[in-house]
Design a protein around this motif. Structure first.
Motif, PDB file in Angstrom:
ATOM      1  N   UNK A 249      -5.326 -23.301  15.303  1.00  9.01           N
ATOM      2  CA  UNK A 249      -4.894 -24.382  14.409  1.00  9.01           C
ATOM      3  C   UNK A 249      -3.555 -24.061  13.741  1.00  9.01           C
ATOM      4  N   UNK A 250      -3.300 -22.793  13.445  1.00  7.84           N
ATOM      5  CA  UNK A 250      -2.016 -22.414  12.847  1.00  7.84           C
ATOM      6  C   UNK A 250      -0.882 -22.552  13.858  1.00  7.84           C
ATOM      7  N   UNK A 251      -1.149 -22.193  15.104  1.00  4.70           N
ATOM      8  CA  UNK A 251      -0.128 -22.355  16.145  1.00  4.70           C
ATOM      9  C   UNK A 251       0.142 -23.841  16.404  1.00  4.70           C
ATOM     10  N   UNK A 252      -0.899 -24.663  16.383  1.00  7.14           N
ATOM     11  CA  UNK A 252      -0.702 -26.107  16.563  1.00  7.14           C
ATOM     12  C   UNK A 252       0.151 -26.674  15.433  1.00  7.14           C
ATOM     13  N   UNK A 253      -0.117 -26.219  14.212  1.00 13.63           N
ATOM     14  CA  UNK A 253       0.683 -26.667  13.064  1.00 13.63           C
ATOM     15  C   UNK A 253       2.133 -26.199  13.203  1.00 13.63           C
ATOM     16  N   UNK A 254       2.328 -24.971  13.649  1.00 16.55           N
ATOM     17  CA  UNK A 254       3.688 -24.452  13.849  1.00 16.55           C
ATOM     18  C   UNK A 254       4.427 -25.290  14.883  1.00 16.55           C
TER      19      UNK A 254
ATOM     20  N   UNK B 174      -1.342 -21.224  26.996  1.00 15.60           N
ATOM     21  CA  UNK B 174      -0.995 -22.402  27.799  1.00 15.60           C
ATOM     22  C   UNK B 174      -0.608 -23.584  26.915  1.00 15.60           C
ATOM     23  N   UNK B 175      -1.348 -23.790  25.828  1.00 17.34           N
ATOM     24  CA  UNK B 175      -1.020 -24.862  24.889  1.00 17.34           C
ATOM     25  C   UNK B 175       0.354 -24.630  24.271  1.00 17.34           C
ATOM     26  N   UNK B 176       0.597 -23.420  23.800  1.00 13.40           N
ATOM     27  CA  UNK B 176       1.838 -23.116  23.105  1.00 13.40           C
ATOM     28  C   UNK B 176       3.032 -23.262  24.035  1.00 13.40           C
ATOM     29  N   UNK B 177       2.937 -22.700  25.228  1.00 10.19           N
ATOM     30  CA  UNK B 177       4.052 -22.746  26.181  1.00 10.19           C
ATOM     31  C   UNK B 177       4.329 -24.179  26.613  1.00 10.19           C
ATOM     32  N   UNK B 178       3.289 -24.934  26.953  1.00 10.99           N
ATOM     33  CA  UNK B 178       3.528 -26.317  27.389  1.00 10.99           C
ATOM     34  C   UNK B 178       4.123 -27.151  26.260  1.00 10.99           C
ATOM     35  N   UNK B 179       3.699 -26.902  25.035  1.00 11.32           N
ATOM     36  CA  UNK B 179       4.251 -27.636  23.889  1.00 11.32           C
ATOM     37  C   UNK B 179       5.691 -27.231  23.606  1.00 11.32           C
ATOM     38  N   UNK B 180       6.002 -25.941  23.735  1.00 11.46           N
ATOM     39  CA  UNK B 180       7.390 -25.504  23.533  1.00 11.46           C
ATOM     40  C   UNK B 180       8.314 -26.151  24.555  1.00 11.46           C
TER      41      UNK B 180
END
Length: 137
Positions: free
Chosen positions: A115-120, A43-49
């Protein structure tokens, strides 16, 4: 030797069978915890993308991958893939690798530490300036 090979390659070892039974019983609720974590990261990754100019991504229902439409960037998926890798250190796969229908898409793996996905995501946001000009036109 034939008997050893037969039992080694065609039968699951007893200890792995016992481990499988324990995993299916899931007495520690590890599966629920892992599922919740993966859903949270997804959910974090998709909303950020979806906040990145020109990116459109629907939330996957059962995969560990984000399939992102980049057509609105005005830049090819292959070029964005190259920018991400060379300038941001973020790996993605251009969707054409999965067939002609994927030509306007990138695929990101969600199997990494949060944390690695947030950095990416931060790195992707920084290099998105490369295609923001095309989006603004």
């Amino acid at each position: 030797m034939d008997m050893l090979v037969l039992n080694t390659f065609t039968c699951a070892a007893e200890f792995t069978q016992v481990a499988a039974i324990e995993a299916l019983r899931d007495s520690t609720n590890a599966v629920d915890a892992m599922t919740a974590n993966i859903e949270s990261v997804r959910d974090l990754f998709v909303s950020s993308l979806n906040k990145i100019p020109g990116f459109r991504c629907q939330s996957p229902d059962g995969a560990f991958y984000a399939w992102v439409n980049v057509e609105d960037t005005g830049t090819s998926a292959e070029e964005i893939q190259k920018i991400l890798l060379e300038e941001a250190g973020v790996a993605a796969i251009a969707g054409a690798a999965f067939g002609a229908e994927g030509k306007n898409f990138l695929r990101f793996s969600l199997v990494s530490a949060r944390n690695l996905l947030e950095e990416a995501l931060e790195r992707i946001q920084r290099v998105s300036l490369k295609w923001r000009v095309a989006v603004a036109k």
